[in-house]
Write a protein that holds these residues in place. Sequence first.
Motif, PDB file in Angstrom:
ATOM      1  N   SER A 138      38.187  48.650  52.117  1.00  0.00           N
ATOM      2  CA  SER A 138      38.398  48.039  50.433  1.00  0.00           C
ATOM      3  C   SER A 138      37.941  46.188  50.936  1.00  0.00           C
ATOM      4  CB  SER A 138      39.802  47.813  50.643  1.00  0.00           C
ATOM      5  OG  SER A 138      40.619  49.377  50.239  1.00  0.00           O
ATOM      6  N   MET A 139      37.503  45.458  52.147  1.00  0.00           N
ATOM      7  CA  MET A 139      37.801  44.240  52.087  1.00  0.00           C
ATOM      8  C   MET A 139      36.168  44.281  51.336  1.00  0.00           C
ATOM      9  SD  MET A 139      39.493  43.449  55.714  1.00  0.00           S
ATOM     10  CE  MET A 139      38.578  41.601  55.535  1.00  0.00           C
ATOM     11  N   ILE A 140      35.443  45.665  51.877  1.00  0.00           N
ATOM     12  CA  ILE A 140      33.641  44.939  51.500  1.00  0.00           C
ATOM     13  C   ILE A 140      33.755  46.023  50.475  1.00  0.00           C
ATOM     14  CG2 ILE A 140      31.895  46.370  52.026  1.00  0.00           C
ATOM     15  CD1 ILE A 140      32.598  46.757  54.881  1.00  0.00           C
ATOM     16  N   VAL A 141      33.996  46.593  49.588  1.00  0.00           N
ATOM     17  CA  VAL A 141      33.956  46.900  48.015  1.00  0.00           C
ATOM     18  C   VAL A 141      34.656  45.096  47.435  1.00  0.00           C
ATOM     19  CG1 VAL A 141      34.897  48.273  46.060  1.00  0.00           C
ATOM     20  CG2 VAL A 141      34.709  49.200  48.103  1.00  0.00           C
ATOM     21  N   VAL A 142      35.487  44.912  47.442  1.00  0.00           N
ATOM     22  CA  VAL A 142      36.157  43.552  47.603  1.00  0.00           C
ATOM     23  C   VAL A 142      34.981  42.265  47.268  1.00  0.00           C
ATOM     24  CG1 VAL A 142      37.952  41.976  46.842  1.00  0.00           C
ATOM     25  CG2 VAL A 142      38.541  44.408  47.154  1.00  0.00           C
ATOM     26  N   ALA A 143      34.811  42.260  48.522  1.00  0.00           N
ATOM     27  CA  ALA A 143      33.492  41.116  48.867  1.00  0.00           C
ATOM     28  C   ALA A 143      32.691  40.872  48.552  1.00  0.00           C
ATOM     29  CB  ALA A 143      33.750  40.437  49.879  1.00  0.00           C
ATOM     30  N   ALA A 144      31.608  41.901  48.756  1.00  0.00           N
ATOM     31  CA  ALA A 144      29.969  41.789  48.023  1.00  0.00           C
ATOM     32  C   ALA A 144      29.515  41.492  47.445  1.00  0.00           C
ATOM     33  CB  ALA A 144      30.197  43.774  48.156  1.00  0.00           C
ATOM     34  N   ALA A 145      30.198  42.013  46.050  1.00  0.00           N
ATOM     35  CA  ALA A 145      29.272  41.502  44.587  1.00  0.00           C
ATOM     36  C   ALA A 145      29.923  38.931  44.575  1.00  0.00           C
ATOM     37  CB  ALA A 145      29.829  42.203  43.364  1.00  0.00           C
ATOM     38  N   PRO A 146      30.895  39.557  45.155  1.00  0.00           N
ATOM     39  CA  PRO A 146      31.243  37.527  45.438  1.00  0.00           C
ATOM     40  C   PRO A 146      30.785  37.057  45.998  1.00  0.00           C
ATOM     41  CG  PRO A 146      33.508  38.602  44.638  1.00  0.00           C
ATOM     42  CD  PRO A 146      32.168  39.930  44.956  1.00  0.00           C
ATOM     43  N   LEU A 147      30.072  37.646  47.192  1.00  0.00           N
ATOM     44  CA  LEU A 147      28.555  36.775  48.210  1.00  0.00           C
ATOM     45  C   LEU A 147      27.589  36.597  48.035  1.00  0.00           C
ATOM     46  CD1 LEU A 147      30.858  39.046  51.157  1.00  0.00           C
ATOM     47  CD2 LEU A 147      30.961  36.247  51.226  1.00  0.00           C
ATOM     48  N   MET A 148      27.117  37.528  46.291  1.00  0.00           N
ATOM     49  CA  MET A 148      25.884  37.920  46.623  1.00  0.00           C
ATOM     50  C   MET A 148      25.856  36.550  44.906  1.00  0.00           C
ATOM     51  SD  MET A 148      22.930  37.906  46.750  1.00  0.00           S
ATOM     52  CE  MET A 148      22.264  37.681  44.977  1.00  0.00           C
ATOM     53  N   ILE A 149      26.530  36.151  43.962  1.00  0.00           N
ATOM     54  CA  ILE A 149      26.981  35.502  43.693  1.00  0.00           C
ATOM     55  C   ILE A 149      27.527  33.744  43.803  1.00  0.00           C
ATOM     56  CG2 ILE A 149      28.624  34.486  41.874  1.00  0.00           C
ATOM     57  CD1 ILE A 149      29.847  36.779  41.171  1.00  0.00           C
ATOM     58  N   VAL A 150      28.233  33.544  45.841  1.00  0.00           N
ATOM     59  CA  VAL A 150      27.747  32.475  46.318  1.00  0.00           C
ATOM     60  C   VAL A 150      26.901  32.036  46.418  1.00  0.00           C
ATOM     61  CG1 VAL A 150      28.979  31.195  48.274  1.00  0.00           C
ATOM     62  CG2 VAL A 150      30.423  32.670  46.573  1.00  0.00           C
TER      63      VAL A 150
END
Length: 269
Positions: A138-150
Amino acid sequence: MATVKWWQSGLVGIGAGLPMVWAVWAFTADVSAVDGLGVILVFFWYGPMIVAFLAVAGWIAVLAVVGNGKARWRYWWWVVATPLALWGVLLIGALTSGPTGSAPEQRLGWSLVVVVIYGAVGAGFAQRAPRVVRLLASMIVVAAAPLMIVYDDASQYRWRKATFASAPQVLPVIPGYAVVAARGDGQALEVTMRGPTDLRVSVLRCRDCSVRQEYAVNGMTVVDGSFELWVPAVDNPAGHWVALDGIHVRPASIDELASLPLAVSRSAD
């Protein structure tokens, strides 16, 4: 059918995501084309066709594996739903990225986002997956795209500097006008200047470098011995802009150019 372990389900997810990775790799450069029109073409023309194909293919694959075992669908429905969810994730990524980008880095970054989301979803929805696996997934699913945007945001200045590497590293000087934006466009430098009217100046390394001024309707070409400047007036009636003397260029570092706001591309005209 034997119980599929969580890591095996994760590998199935990665395999199911490979067609989406291909789509990301194929269309990343097109997304930024023509100042945003590529987003419409890719996500609202090609996107629905790709998502529909992957969803149908996933449904057929799951049906072939689980047969009529309705209880097992609860562990495999994500194969059908994930392409649609990723369509939205990638669309948000495209709308929030930029204005400058590196196609190779964006291809790799968003491909990794797709792979880790598919793998995490597969592992998280596996039958009898441990609670810690579900939490991490769940943490990976939630964090993956925001990390790429950052990462995209953090790379803007570096990418901007790269666009000026082959362009003339100068800025035009026109009495009564101030530079307000710049863009590196291959071998050309595009500069927006503001004064009595708006000017959009193109600077190129000259071929015939004899010093001269050539007038045209609502604009002029200036060659100062090293660079050629095309100086048209923007949103000004033809013949109403009086070109000034003393137009030349001054040296400018890549850092100075990259620190300016991004000028509008001529391809958007």
